[in-house]
Design a protein around this motif. Structure first.
Motif, mmCIF file in Angstrom:
data_model
loop_
_atom_site.group_PDB
_atom_site.id
_atom_site.type_symbol
_atom_site.label_atom_id
_atom_site.label_comp_id
_atom_site.label_asym_id
_atom_site.label_seq_id
_atom_site.Cartn_x
_atom_site.Cartn_y
_atom_site.Cartn_z
ATOM 1 N N LEU A 64 -0.776 33.363 -62.830
ATOM 2 C CA LEU A 64 -0.254 33.991 -64.039
ATOM 3 C C LEU A 64 1.033 33.307 -64.473
ATOM 4 O O LEU A 64 1.261 33.062 -65.659
ATOM 5 C CB LEU A 64 -0.005 35.480 -63.802
ATOM 6 N N PHE A 65 1.897 33.002 -63.501
ATOM 7 C CA PHE A 65 3.128 32.286 -63.823
ATOM 8 C C PHE A 65 2.824 30.877 -64.331
ATOM 9 O O PHE A 65 3.483 30.377 -65.247
ATOM 10 C CB PHE A 65 4.042 32.223 -62.599
ATOM 11 N N THR A 66 1.816 30.227 -63.736
ATOM 12 C CA THR A 66 1.433 28.888 -64.205
ATOM 13 C C THR A 66 0.891 28.954 -65.626
ATOM 14 O O THR A 66 1.192 28.085 -66.462
ATOM 15 C CB THR A 66 0.373 28.279 -63.269
ATOM 16 N N ALA A 67 0.100 29.987 -65.911
ATOM 17 C CA ALA A 67 -0.403 30.170 -67.275
ATOM 18 C C ALA A 67 0.751 30.428 -68.243
ATOM 19 O O ALA A 67 0.734 29.963 -69.397
ATOM 20 C CB ALA A 67 -1.399 31.321 -67.318
ATOM 21 N N GLY A 68 1.760 31.158 -67.780
ATOM 22 C CA GLY A 68 2.948 31.377 -68.603
ATOM 23 C C GLY A 68 3.672 30.075 -68.888
ATOM 24 O O GLY A 68 4.148 29.846 -70.022
ATOM 25 N N ASN A 69 3.755 29.210 -67.905
ATOM 26 C CA ASN A 69 4.347 27.884 -68.092
ATOM 27 C C ASN A 69 3.592 27.108 -69.169
ATOM 28 O O ASN A 69 4.187 26.512 -70.081
ATOM 29 C CB ASN A 69 4.321 27.135 -66.751
#
Length: 287
Positions: free
Chosen positions: A29-34
């Motif tokens: 999810l954090f990678t998708a946010g990036n």
């Protein structure tokens, strides 16, 4: 009699695809946010370039928003790996997904930002435009090579002597730090028009950053910092003072912080080479 060399091919260790391809929710999810922040930064750079051509608005506001999106991507990028390590949820899928997001947020977005804001291909001479595209592509190329090399040397099936000697440091300037360096300088330039005369230094700095990304210069990774990390009292006070200065000076503190990180690794590398050269000279004299 010498033994015959072993001509049998070495056994290839195959990784289980179901394990390597697991998608863990929170880290990704954090990678998708990036990746999302990178997409927004690119969108803003394109919109700002259109405003520069038409003169219908203020492109600086869009560039500043793009910088904030890149910094937001840096925050997500720092959290995805830490969350994965804390939860024991690291996977090859997560590493590859992270690299794809990084090349968008920290590769394409900063390259377009410098190309549109500083080099401005629509309003400059042809040779200047070609030089701008070349510099921006060199930066993007080195960012891609840096990420690919990192994935290779940190692969579970690969043994890397260079990585072992790095003792937990990054080999080469990390791509997020390179993008942060460029983005924070753009943040200052868009706030003070008087500094735009010095903006041509940024493409030169991009070339230095591009080289450092693919070099063997070691940079601190900060991955060992956790809840158990202890520091000296003076260091703790220094961090609080720097935090206070950063709060009041904002973009200037960010630029100085990234510059300090960039030249700290480079200076430490040069000192290490000097010590190695001195040892070799001493050994040669003794022989």
């Amino acid at each position: 009699m010498d033994e015959e060399p072993d001509l049998e091919p070495k056994e290839i260790v195959k990784l289980d695809a179901s394990q390597a391809g697991k998608i863990y929710l929170l880290p990704n999810l954090f990678t998708a946010g990036n990746l999302f922040f990178g997409f927004l930064a690119i969108k803003n750079c394109i919109q700002a370039s259109h405003l520069m051509m038409t003169g219908d608005g203020n492109p600086n506001a869009l560039f500043r928003q793009a910088v904030l999106f890149i910094l937001g991507g840096m925050l997500c990028d720092g959290l995805d790996g830490r969350v994965a390590r804390l939860g024991g949820r690291e996977s090859l899928f997560g590493k590859e997904f992270d690299s794809i997001a990084d090349i968008v947020t920290f590769g394409i977005a900063p390259a377009l930002m410098v190309l549109f804001l500083i080099l401005n291909p629509e309003q400059n001479e042809e040779y200047y435009t070609k030089a701008g595209f070349f510099i921006a592509f060199v930066y993007l190329l080195c960012a891609g090579v840096r990420l690919a090399r990192f994935n290779v040397i940190t692969h579970p099936a690969v043994r890397s002597d260079k990585l072992e000697k790095a003792e937990g440091d990054f080999l080469g300037l990390p791509v997020p730090a390179a993008a942060g360096m460029i983005a924070t300088i753009v943040l200052v330039l868009t706030k003070h028009d008087a500094l735009r005369d010095y903006a041509l230094v940024l493409p030169v700095l991009m070339l230095l950053i591009s080289y450092l990304m693919i070099s063997n210069v070691r940079y601190p990774s900060f991955k060992k910092i956790d809840w158990q990390t202890q520091i000296r009292f003076t260091t703790f006070v220094g961090l609080l003072v720097f935090g206070g200065l950063a709060f009041f000076t904002r973009e200037y503190a960010l630029v100085l912080g990234f510059l300090a990180y960039l030249f700290y690794g480079l200076g430490r590398h040069l000192l290490r080479l000097k010590r190695i050269s001195a040892k070799r000279s001493k050994s040669a004299k003794q022989v």
